[in-house]
Scaffold this motif. Structure first.
Motif, PDB file in Angstrom:
ATOM      1  N   SER A 139       0.470  -1.302   0.060  1.00 36.35           N
ATOM      2  CA  SER A 139      -0.176  -0.418   0.043  1.00 36.35           C
ATOM      3  C   SER A 139       0.806   1.081   0.076  1.00 36.35           C
ATOM      4  N   LYS A 140       1.969   0.737   0.171  1.00 36.05           N
ATOM      5  CA  LYS A 140       3.344   2.331   0.736  1.00 36.05           C
ATOM      6  C   LYS A 140       3.125   2.408  -0.379  1.00 36.05           C
ATOM      7  N   TYR A 141       3.666   1.313  -1.439  1.00 36.33           N
ATOM      8  CA  TYR A 141       4.691   1.570  -2.210  1.00 36.33           C
ATOM      9  C   TYR A 141       4.132   1.307  -3.781  1.00 36.33           C
ATOM     10  N   ILE A 142       4.026   1.774  -4.903  1.00 36.71           N
ATOM     11  CA  ILE A 142       2.712   1.211  -5.596  1.00 36.71           C
ATOM     12  C   ILE A 142       4.479   0.007  -6.595  1.00 36.71           C
ATOM     13  N   GLY A 143       4.557   0.089  -6.786  1.00 33.89           N
ATOM     14  CA  GLY A 143       5.545   0.083  -7.779  1.00 33.89           C
ATOM     15  C   GLY A 143       6.055  -2.165  -7.518  1.00 33.89           C
ATOM     16  N   THR A 144       5.401  -2.067  -5.758  1.00 36.04           N
ATOM     17  CA  THR A 144       6.004  -3.457  -4.987  1.00 36.04           C
ATOM     18  C   THR A 144       4.955  -4.878  -5.519  1.00 36.04           C
ATOM     19  N   GLY A 145       3.489  -4.035  -5.822  1.00 37.80           N
ATOM     20  CA  GLY A 145       3.317  -4.898  -6.853  1.00 37.80           C
ATOM     21  C   GLY A 145       2.443  -5.913  -5.522  1.00 37.80           C
ATOM     22  N   HIS A 146       1.411  -6.580  -6.264  1.00 41.86           N
ATOM     23  CA  HIS A 146       0.236  -7.394  -5.440  1.00 41.86           C
ATOM     24  C   HIS A 146      -0.671  -8.734  -6.710  1.00 41.86           C
ATOM     25  N   ALA A 147      -0.770  -9.595  -5.990  1.00 43.59           N
ATOM     26  CA  ALA A 147      -1.926 -11.235  -6.386  1.00 43.59           C
ATOM     27  C   ALA A 147      -2.349 -10.430  -7.866  1.00 43.59           C
ATOM     28  N   ASP A 148      -3.371  -8.959  -7.968  1.00 45.94           N
ATOM     29  CA  ASP A 148      -3.958  -8.752  -8.793  1.00 45.94           C
ATOM     30  C   ASP A 148      -2.975  -8.032  -9.948  1.00 45.94           C
ATOM     31  N   THR A 149      -2.123  -7.421  -9.764  1.00 48.43           N
ATOM     32  CA  THR A 149      -1.155  -6.290 -10.472  1.00 48.43           C
ATOM     33  C   THR A 149      -0.857  -7.625 -12.269  1.00 48.43           C
ATOM     34  N   ASN A 150      -1.241  -6.906 -13.182  1.00 51.41           N
ATOM     35  CA  ASN A 150      -1.330  -7.817 -14.348  1.00 51.41           C
ATOM     36  C   ASN A 150       0.405  -6.627 -15.214  1.00 51.41           C
ATOM     37  N   LYS A 151       0.430  -7.800 -16.225  1.00 48.27           N
ATOM     38  CA  LYS A 151       1.775  -8.039 -16.923  1.00 48.27           C
ATOM     39  C   LYS A 151       2.006  -5.863 -17.378  1.00 48.27           C
ATOM     40  N   TYR A 152       1.197  -5.527 -17.554  1.00 51.73           N
ATOM     41  CA  TYR A 152       1.397  -4.469 -17.852  1.00 51.73           C
ATOM     42  C   TYR A 152       1.148  -3.579 -17.033  1.00 51.73           C
ATOM     43  N   GLU A 153       0.743  -3.741 -16.032  1.00 52.50           N
ATOM     44  CA  GLU A 153       1.053  -2.681 -14.479  1.00 52.50           C
ATOM     45  C   GLU A 153       2.730  -2.618 -14.210  1.00 52.50           C
ATOM     46  N   TRP A 154       3.071  -4.268 -14.116  1.00 52.07           N
ATOM     47  CA  TRP A 154       3.921  -4.248 -13.517  1.00 52.07           C
ATOM     48  C   TRP A 154       5.311  -3.744 -14.320  1.00 52.07           C
ATOM     49  N   LEU A 155       4.964  -3.921 -15.791  1.00 50.80           N
ATOM     50  CA  LEU A 155       5.966  -3.416 -16.735  1.00 50.80           C
ATOM     51  C   LEU A 155       6.108  -1.975 -16.885  1.00 50.80           C
ATOM     52  N   THR A 156       5.485  -1.634 -16.316  1.00 53.25           N
ATOM     53  CA  THR A 156       4.701   0.085 -16.423  1.00 53.25           C
ATOM     54  C   THR A 156       5.508   0.539 -15.404  1.00 53.25           C
ATOM     55  N   ASN A 157       5.379  -0.168 -14.274  1.00 53.65           N
ATOM     56  CA  ASN A 157       6.309   0.072 -12.588  1.00 53.65           C
ATOM     57  C   ASN A 157       7.736   0.070 -13.151  1.00 53.65           C
ATOM     58  N   GLN A 158       7.993  -0.786 -13.734  1.00 49.29           N
ATOM     59  CA  GLN A 158       9.596  -0.649 -13.866  1.00 49.29           C
ATOM     60  C   GLN A 158       9.645   0.399 -14.362  1.00 49.29           C
ATOM     61  N   HIS A 159       9.195   0.320 -15.606  1.00 53.81           N
ATOM     62  CA  HIS A 159       9.871   1.981 -16.867  1.00 53.81           C
ATOM     63  C   HIS A 159      10.021   2.998 -16.107  1.00 53.81           C
ATOM     64  N   ARG A 160       9.326   2.995 -15.115  1.00 55.58           N
ATOM     65  CA  ARG A 160       8.685   4.327 -14.165  1.00 55.58           C
ATOM     66  C   ARG A 160      10.023   4.198 -14.017  1.00 55.58           C
ATOM     67  N   ASP A 161       9.955   3.114 -12.872  1.00 53.00           N
ATOM     68  CA  ASP A 161      11.415   3.086 -11.635  1.00 53.00           C
ATOM     69  C   ASP A 161      12.795   3.835 -12.848  1.00 53.00           C
ATOM     70  N   SER A 162      13.212   3.296 -13.918  1.00 47.96           N
ATOM     71  CA  SER A 162      14.011   3.623 -14.318  1.00 47.96           C
ATOM     72  C   SER A 162      14.060   4.732 -15.073  1.00 47.96           C
ATOM     73  N   LEU A 163      12.985   5.200 -15.742  1.00 44.70           N
ATOM     74  CA  LEU A 163      13.016   6.602 -15.730  1.00 44.70           C
ATOM     75  C   LEU A 163      13.275   7.671 -15.015  1.00 44.70           C
ATOM     76  N   ALA A 164      12.752   6.867 -13.824  1.00 38.44           N
ATOM     77  CA  ALA A 164      12.968   8.235 -12.604  1.00 38.44           C
ATOM     78  C   ALA A 164      14.153   7.925 -12.354  1.00 38.44           C
ATOM     79  N   SER A 165      14.995   7.043 -12.520  1.00 33.26           N
ATOM     80  CA  SER A 165      16.805   7.007 -11.938  1.00 33.26           C
ATOM     81  C   SER A 165      17.877   7.548 -12.283  1.00 33.26           C
ATOM     82  N   TYR A 166      17.084   7.695 -13.974  1.00 33.58           N
ATOM     83  CA  TYR A 166      17.552   8.309 -14.706  1.00 33.58           C
ATOM     84  C   TYR A 166      17.446   9.719 -14.340  1.00 33.58           C
TER      85      TYR A 166
END
Length: 85
Positions: A16-43
């Motif tokens: 609930s605190k960190y969106i990028g950690t996912g949960h049981a209902d996270t689909n592939k699109y949401e997971w990939l979107t979180n990964q890409h946003r994390d990478s872009l924010a790091s850049y």
């Protein structure tokens, strides 16, 4: 039994605190979107990476920053159609 409940409550709090950690209902699109946003924010957060991208693309740092910020809106394209239930 108490340890299991404690671990699950900690995991729910983390999710609930960190969106990028996912949960049981996270689909592939949401997971990939979180990964890409994390990478872009790091850049954006690492000035040296931004300088490297600017030199590699022969663009200004402000233009690279702007392009990365635009990519963060929909990094994986539009969301897929949800099936009717």
């Amino acid at each position: 039994m108490g340890d299991r409940y404690n671990i699950h409550s900690q995991l729910e709090h983390l999710q609930s605190k960190y969106i990028g950690t996912g949960h049981a209902d996270t689909n592939k699109y949401e997971w990939l979107t979180n990964q890409h946003r994390d990478s872009l924010a790091s850049y954006l957060g690492h000035y040296d990476m931004l300088s490297y991208f600017a030199a590699a693309e022969n663009e200004s740092k402000a233009r690279i920053r702007f392009n990365i910020m635009e990519k963060m809106v929909q990094p994986c394209g539009p969301p897929p159609e949800k099936p009717e239930e």
